[in-house]
Design a protein around this motif. Structure first.
Motif, PDB file in Angstrom:
ATOM      1  N   THR A   1       3.611   4.622  -1.021  1.00 17.80           N
ATOM      2  CA  THR A   1       2.643   3.587  -0.661  1.00 17.80           C
ATOM      3  C   THR A   1       3.386   2.259  -0.509  1.00 17.80           C
ATOM      4  OG1 THR A   1       2.190   3.024  -2.961  1.00 17.80           O
ATOM      5  CG2 THR A   1       0.801   4.741  -1.942  1.00 17.80           C
ATOM      6  N   ALA A   2       2.731   1.329   0.171  1.00 17.31           N
ATOM      7  CA  ALA A   2       3.349   0.025   0.394  1.00 17.31           C
ATOM      8  C   ALA A   2       3.676  -0.659  -0.931  1.00 17.31           C
ATOM      9  CB  ALA A   2       2.420  -0.859   1.227  1.00 17.31           C
ATOM     10  N   ASP A   3       2.847  -0.441  -1.954  1.00 17.87           N
ATOM     11  CA  ASP A   3       3.073  -1.084  -3.238  1.00 17.87           C
ATOM     12  C   ASP A   3       4.300  -0.517  -3.939  1.00 17.87           C
ATOM     13  OD1 ASP A   3       1.748  -2.998  -5.268  1.00 17.87           O
ATOM     14  OD2 ASP A   3       2.245  -1.223  -6.445  1.00 17.87           O
ATOM     15  N   THR A   4       4.550   0.784  -3.797  1.00 13.76           N
ATOM     16  CA  THR A   4       5.747   1.371  -4.388  1.00 13.76           C
ATOM     17  C   THR A   4       6.993   0.893  -3.662  1.00 13.76           C
ATOM     18  OG1 THR A   4       4.466   3.349  -4.970  1.00 13.76           O
ATOM     19  CG2 THR A   4       6.856   3.526  -5.087  1.00 13.76           C
ATOM     20  N   LEU A   5       6.895   0.755  -2.346  1.00 13.01           N
ATOM     21  CA  LEU A   5       8.032   0.292  -1.557  1.00 13.01           C
ATOM     22  C   LEU A   5       8.358  -1.166  -1.837  1.00 13.01           C
ATOM     23  CD1 LEU A   5       7.529   1.847   1.994  1.00 13.01           C
ATOM     24  CD2 LEU A   5       9.358   2.336   0.371  1.00 13.01           C
ATOM     25  N   ALA A   6       7.358  -1.994  -2.006  1.00 13.44           N
ATOM     26  CA  ALA A   6       7.585  -3.427  -2.229  1.00 13.44           C
ATOM     27  C   ALA A   6       6.335  -4.031  -2.860  1.00 13.44           C
ATOM     28  CB  ALA A   6       7.927  -4.140  -0.930  1.00 13.44           C
ATOM     29  N   GLY A   7       6.173  -3.816  -4.162  1.00 15.58           N
ATOM     30  CA  GLY A   7       4.995  -4.313  -4.863  1.00 15.58           C
ATOM     31  C   GLY A   7       5.366  -5.314  -5.948  1.00 15.58           C
ATOM     32  N   ARG A   8       4.501  -6.259  -6.198  1.00 16.03           N
ATOM     33  CA  ARG A   8       4.752  -7.286  -7.216  1.00 16.03           C
ATOM     34  C   ARG A   8       4.175  -6.850  -8.563  1.00 16.03           C
ATOM     35  NH1 ARG A   8       6.725 -11.937  -5.071  1.00 16.03           N
ATOM     36  NH2 ARG A   8       6.693 -12.051  -2.798  1.00 16.03           N
ATOM     37  N   ARG A   9       4.925  -7.155  -9.614  1.00 16.85           N
ATOM     38  CA  ARG A   9       4.502  -6.817 -10.971  1.00 16.85           C
ATOM     39  C   ARG A   9       4.818  -7.978 -11.906  1.00 16.85           C
ATOM     40  NH1 ARG A   9       3.724  -2.937  -8.226  1.00 16.85           N
ATOM     41  NH2 ARG A   9       4.222  -0.745  -8.589  1.00 16.85           N
ATOM     42  N   GLU A  10       4.007  -8.136 -12.941  1.00 27.12           N
ATOM     43  CA  GLU A  10       4.374  -8.951 -14.089  1.00 27.12           C
ATOM     44  C   GLU A  10       5.116  -8.028 -15.044  1.00 27.12           C
ATOM     45  OE1 GLU A  10       4.099 -12.157 -14.921  1.00 27.12           O
ATOM     46  OE2 GLU A  10       3.245 -12.674 -12.961  1.00 27.12           O
ATOM     47  N   MET A  11       6.387  -8.313 -15.279  1.00 23.94           N
ATOM     48  CA  MET A  11       7.220  -7.406 -16.056  1.00 23.94           C
ATOM     49  C   MET A  11       8.065  -8.172 -17.053  1.00 23.94           C
ATOM     50  SD  MET A  11       8.538  -4.814 -13.030  1.00 23.94           S
ATOM     51  CE  MET A  11       9.642  -3.994 -14.162  1.00 23.94           C
TER      52      MET A  11
END
Length: 464
Positions: A273-283
């Protein structure tokens, strides 16, 4: 079908057209066979049927396993549903193999006879579910549901197989529900439509991203839809009936081949999915390395250095991964980079990272105490928004995190006291009740302003 987006459009169009024509040939062949009784002859060969179907089922099962492992590792919902689609097809096709006369049973049971269309129909539901884009906010919860569905699917197949072997109720002797009966026809039509929707979506994915695997997936969806048509139309043991076995085998071979041709690192990245390819996270990002490692390496044989690192990593990595759910992003010499909340399922990522850092220091200190002269770890932790992305191409590819928060974590670790854990103010704000000692405002390379840091002494309240 391997051109990247925007590359070789005329050639890509020609190959797409040729592929579309090739995928229509099975239906043309089926129509010709069904219109001519002389051509659609009967041929029954039990061993050929058994090994062809069992081989196709095993190939599909391997694809289901590979995609399932990748989906869990990356938290990718699309690849997880792809895995479930192939698991459904492989499991029920394997049950159909057991329907071969004179194998396990002298005569087939109804449960075995209709298992393949049931498996394809269920698989079409998962196939169409796989085409959706799911963002990080929903991905973790949907992955949990998908894993529950996987267990339920496996249980269903076990119950179906046992009931068919024992010939219980509607799974008993006889052909069972006729393939051209209204329920089967309706199931066939719905499956064809769902596979068609999935195929169109994977064609679009290929058009946008390029790569062989999305094209192989689109073709496999078409072949499975055509197999369902053949199941409904073809009488048992006729050439047209053998056709759907070949179509299913071709679909599984195509996807397995597409995956095999993909670069082994992040093999299924073209489907993410687009989020796995380039997704933003608070980490939260944790860095750890050995102070004085270079000097130690200079004065010792490489085998001694290797033994030292393995001794440390044997206790350090479990403290991060097994106890607190961290992900090892990479090991670089003596350095460890670990991330928390990579899949968006750890809202307490800062506390996990902080406790992991403290535990790492405790565990590695025991090793260091037994080996005077060995260098000791220092740990730095920072929290903030990062981009989780696939970087690189064939020849070298990785799934990693990018952002200023990563750089700050690395720089903080470089100024942490030996044997201690340093955290930034951003991380400390997420650790209510923590006991710290001020480290001061640190001038970090590449940062225009000093960064406030603290030495973490202990965590208050419950730990992960």
């Amino acid at each position: 079908m391997a051109d990247g987006p925007g590359e070789g459009r005329p050639g890509a169009r020609r190959r797409a057209a040729v592929g579309a024509v090739a995928l229509t040939l099975p239906l043309v062949g089926l129509a010709v066979l069904r219109l001519s009784e002389q051509l659609d002859m009967q041929w029954q060969h039990d061993p050929t049927h058994f090994w062809m179907v069992l081989g196709a089922a095993l190939l599909s099962a391997l694809t289901a396993y590979g995609t399932g492992a990748a989906a869990v590792r990356r938290g990718d919902v699309r690849v997880m549903y792809v895995s479930l689609a192939f698991l459904s097809a492989s499991g029920f096709l394997g049950l159909h193999a057991l329907a071969t006369p004179h194998m396990l049973l002298e005569t087939a049971s109804a449960g075995f006879n209709i298992s393949t269309p049931v498996g394809i129909a269920i698989g079409s539901l998962f196939a169409v579910a796989s085409v959706r884009e799911v963002d990080a906010a929903r991905a973790a919860a949907e992955m949990r549901r998908a894993r529950i569905l996987r267990v339920a699917l496996l249980l269903l197949m076990v119950v179906w197989g046992v009931a068919s072997l024992l010939r219980l109720g509607p799974f008993g002797a006889g052909p069972g529900l006729a393939r051209d009966s209204p329920p089967m026809v309706v199931a066939g039509i719905v499956s064809v439509v769902l596979f068609g929707v999935a195929a169109v979506t994977y064609v679009r994915l290929w058009w946008q991203r390029g790569g062989l695997l999305p094209a192989a997936m689109a073709s496999a969806m078409v072949l499975l839809a055509e197999a369902m048509v053949a199941i409904v139309m073809a009488p048992n043991w006729h050439y047209s009936w053998w056709g759907w076995h070949v179509l299913m085998l071709a679909a599984f071979v195509l996807v397995a081949w597409g995956a095999q041709q993909s670069w082994h690192e992040e093999r299924y990245a073209a489907l993410y999915t687009a989020d796995t390819l380039a997704g933003r996270r608070e980490m939260s990002i944790l860095f750890a390395d050995l102070k004085g490692f270079t000097t130690f390496s200079e004065g010792h044989d490489p085998s001694e250095v290797t033994d030292m690192l393995n001794a440390y990593f044997t206790v350090a990595i479990p403290a991060v991964v097994k106890r607190h759910g961290g992900t090892i992003d990479r090991l670089i010499g003596d350095a460890i980079m670990a991330t928390f909340n990579r899949l968006g399922d750890q809202p307490d990522h800062a506390r996990r990272a902080a406790q992991a850092g403290l535990d790492l220091q405790v565990e590695t200190a025991r090793i260091a105490d037994q080996h005077p002269g060995w260098p000791r770890f220092r740990v730095g932790i920072n929290s903030g928004e990062v981009l989780v992305s696939v970087l690189g191409s064939e020849g070298g590819r990785t799934h990693t995190v990018i952002g200023d928060a990563v750089n700050v974590a690395s720089r903080i670790e470089g100024q942490a006291p030996v044997g201690r854990v340093a955290v930034t103010a951003e991380t400390l704000a997420l650790l209510p009740g923590a006991t710290t000692e001020p480290l001061g405002a640190l001038a970090l390379k590449g940062k225009g302003e000093p960064v406030e840091a603290f030495v973490l002494v202990s965590l208050g309240g419950a730990t992960s």
